[in-house]
Design an enzyme around this catalytic site. Structure first.
Site, PDB file in Angstrom:
ATOM      1  N   CYS A 225       0.833  -1.204   0.000  1.00 18.91           N
ATOM      2  CA  CYS A 225       0.000   0.000   0.000  1.00 18.91           C
ATOM      3  C   CYS A 225       0.868   1.254   0.000  1.00 18.91           C
ATOM      4  CB  CYS A 225      -0.917  -0.004   1.229  1.00 18.91           C
ATOM      5  SG  CYS A 225      -1.945   1.456   1.333  1.00 18.91           S
TER       6      CYS A 225
ATOM      7  N   CYS B  27      -0.621   4.225   2.069  1.00 20.05           N
ATOM      8  CA  CYS B  27      -0.464   4.151   3.530  1.00 20.05           C
ATOM      9  C   CYS B  27       0.994   4.394   3.933  1.00 20.05           C
ATOM     10  CB  CYS B  27      -0.846   2.766   4.053  1.00 20.05           C
ATOM     11  SG  CYS B  27      -2.397   2.143   3.455  1.00 20.05           S
ATOM     12  N   ASP B  28       1.899   3.665   3.280  1.00 15.92           N
ATOM     13  CA  ASP B  28       3.260   3.582   3.798  1.00 15.92           C
ATOM     14  C   ASP B  28       4.263   4.456   3.053  1.00 15.92           C
ATOM     15  OD1 ASP B  28       2.164   1.645   5.443  1.00 15.92           O
ATOM     16  OD2 ASP B  28       2.616   0.036   4.040  1.00 15.92           O
TER      17      ASP B  28
END
Ligand code: NAP
Length: 537
Positions: free
Chosen positions: A358, A361-362
């Site tokens: 992701c 997200c990261d």
């Protein structure tokens, strides 16, 4: 001007004001900041608190530097640290509630102000049995749509058992060194008493069970006296197919519910930008999800964070989730697809430690760092562009000599100058506590090389989530998708499918179209059930 069904800014402020006015408990906040340290985060925290204080005097704010006695007494060393209702609870926020974390912060104020944890009965039972302290740390990022679920679980637990549970919500952008120390390079990630108890979103029961056991739990079995809901249709999956089916089913007059095991929206929730959904030239994936969910909620009940564990076939179908049971006349499987794993050495061990599926997200944690993006389709290119745009040094690794993504994306990719290693396979991910390098193999020459990187992003497609279909004995296609007819009927009477789990073009718009078709077919079938007609013949 407010759209139909949406609140005007003034009306929203009025409702928020009333929400705070009704709150029985005041919420004292203390913000510890050090001039010159993480200033933008401190400013962000002040700004959100100031906006809330304009609506209510129930939330109060004191501010001290890290040199203040109180900071020393409470061993607060990080700027900014927000301490929430310290007389009653042990809840700290390291960083600032920005981006998706604003949602968490508002939820925290609600849980703390009303002193209602809002956990399920089952989760409360687990916490009631807890008999030793838990120091919880939850790593989050403002860009992560999964994080508010886990952070809110932590707050609920800390409010339910203030005698034993202390909580630190740690924003990895403001505290990259702490994220590094815990090798928490994927969010959300939860630790209790220094042990990892969860990676990714978890429903509240699984979170508290993991908190109690001090290790990640995968299954939660509810008590046999769980609540039961009777309806016409249970839609399993809250992505575009499931949400659209919910709208169409309810508008046809069916009593329908949507049950989603994780976060609503499916894969779009983490898609950085959507550019081909009609009506929007460009829209953030999570924004599109929020619009769809708001629309669907006008018609159907949605149960997020609830996993369907079994479906018992019959004329009335019984679904058991980790929370309750449903009796339904039909079930629509809109279970979507999960990220495919590469299956190379190091991938599992280093998941959350530099291996990520992701980029939304990261990605921010890898700003200025070298990473590889594995894959050659639309997802890999979209995500590589996202990483590049936020300042990550990304190199694409693709096993073919040509990418298979859409032309429009390829043009942008070439303009970006992102390096691409063609005919290259990622053979192994190397590292101890975190990713340090990858071993690459040129599949034309057989030549092997090692590339030092800190992150490995993998976007190599999706595997359909067919477990429930298989448990019912439904047939699959040779490619492993659910086999269905033109009315989305699977091979099991009363069970239907829609969206990515059916295969075909994986587009948001096609998933939504399949959801609407399936709901209309189900409506017609429930008036005149084909399975009873078949039986009578
Ligand atoms: P995809 O189209 O299936 O592409 C997967 C890529 O990963 C391919 O290049 C494939 O290589 C590679 N791959 C698969 N397994 C691999 C392995 N074990 N090792 C190395 N490489 C591997 O998947 P996707 O890009 O996630 O897209 C999925 C669907 O969503 C597609 O239909 C796509 O059009 C859609 N999507 C659309 C958009 C958009 O419209 N903007 C955005 C994202 C996704 P090979 O080429 O060798 O098979």
């Amino acid at each position: 001007m407010a759209e139909q069904g949406q609140l005007s800014e003034e009306e929203a402020k009025k409702q928020l004001g009333k929400f705070f006015a009704d709150m029985p408990h005041p919420i004292p906040l203390i913000l510890f900041c050090e001039p010159g340290k993480n200033e933008p985060f401190a400013a962000g925290a002040r700004q959100i608190i100031r906006a809330i204080r304009e609506l209510t005097d129930k939330v109060t704010l004191r501010e001290y530097t890290l040199q203040h006695e109180l900071a020393k007494e409470q061993r607060i060393t990080r700027s900014p640290t927000l301490v929430i209702a310290p007389d009653t609870f042990k809840i700290r926020w390291l960083g600032a509630p920005l981006g998706h974390e604003v949602q968490t912060f508002m939820e925290a104020l609600s849980i703390i102000g009303y002193q209602e944890p809002g956990l399920s009965k089952e989760a409360m039972k687990v916490l009631a049995k807890l008999d030793s302290p838990r120091a919880v740390k939850i790593f989050v990022s403002p860009t992560c749509p999964y994080c508010p679920v886990v952070a809110a679980n932590g707050i609920r637990a800390a409010v339910a058992r203030p005698d034993l549970i202390s909580l630190e919500i740690i924003d990895i952008l403001a505290n990259p060194d702490l994220a590094d120390q815990y090798a928490a390079q994927s969010v959300p990630q939860a630790f209790a008493n220094e042990k990892q108890i969860g990676l990714g979103a978890q429903p509240d029961e699984l979170f508290v069970a993991s908190l109690a056991a001090l290790e990640p739990q995968r299954v939660f079995i509810p008590d046999s006296d769980a609540e039961e809901i009777a309806c016409d249709l249970v839609i399993v999956g809250g992505g575009p197919a499931g949400l659209t089916a919910g709208i169409y089913a309810a508008r046809s007059g069916l009593a329908a519910v949507v049950v989603e095991k994780g976060v609503l929206g499916g894969q779009i929730a983490t898609t950085p930008m959507v550019e081909n959904y009609p009506g929007f030239t460009q829209v953030g994936g999570k924004t599109l999800v929020d619009i769809m969910v708001t629309h669907a909620l006008e018609y159907v009940k949605i149960f997020p964070g609830e996993e369907v564990q079994t479906i018992a076939p019959g004329e009335v179908l019984t679904l058991t989730t980790n929370r309750r049971r449903y009796k339904a006349k039909a079930v629509l499987l809109a279970t979507g697809a999960g990220n495919k794993r590469l299956g190379v050495a190091g991938e599992e061990k280093l998941a959350g430690r530099g291996v990520s599926y992701c980029s939304t997200c990261d990605g921010p944690l890898f700003k200025g760092k070298k990473v590889v993006m594995v894959g050659g389709g639309d997802s890999a290119v979209t995500e590589a562009l996202h990483l590049h745009n936020i300042g990550v040094e990304v190199t694409m690794v693709h096993r073919q000599e040509k990418l298979r993504a859409q032309d429009r994306l390829l043009v942008t990719l070439h303009q970006s100058g992102i390096p691409i290693l063609f005919n290259t396979e990622l053979a192994e991910i190397l590292g101890g506590a975190r990713v340090e390098a990858v071993r690459l193999k040129n599949n034309q020459t057989g030549e092997e090389s090692t590339l030092p990187v800190e992150g490995v992003f993998i976007a190599i497609g999706y595997a359909p989530a067919v477990e429930l279909a298989l448990s019912l004995g439904a047939e699959l296609t040779p490619d492993g998708y659910i086999k269905k007819d033109e009315r989305h009927r699977t091979t099991v009477p009363g069970i239907y499918s829609a969206g990515d789990v059916e295969g075909g073009y994986k587009q948001i718009v096609t998933a939504a179209g399949q959801g609407s078709e399936a709901a209309l077919a189900i409506f017609e079938d429930l008036i005149n059930p084909y399975w009873t007609v078949q039986k009578k013949r």
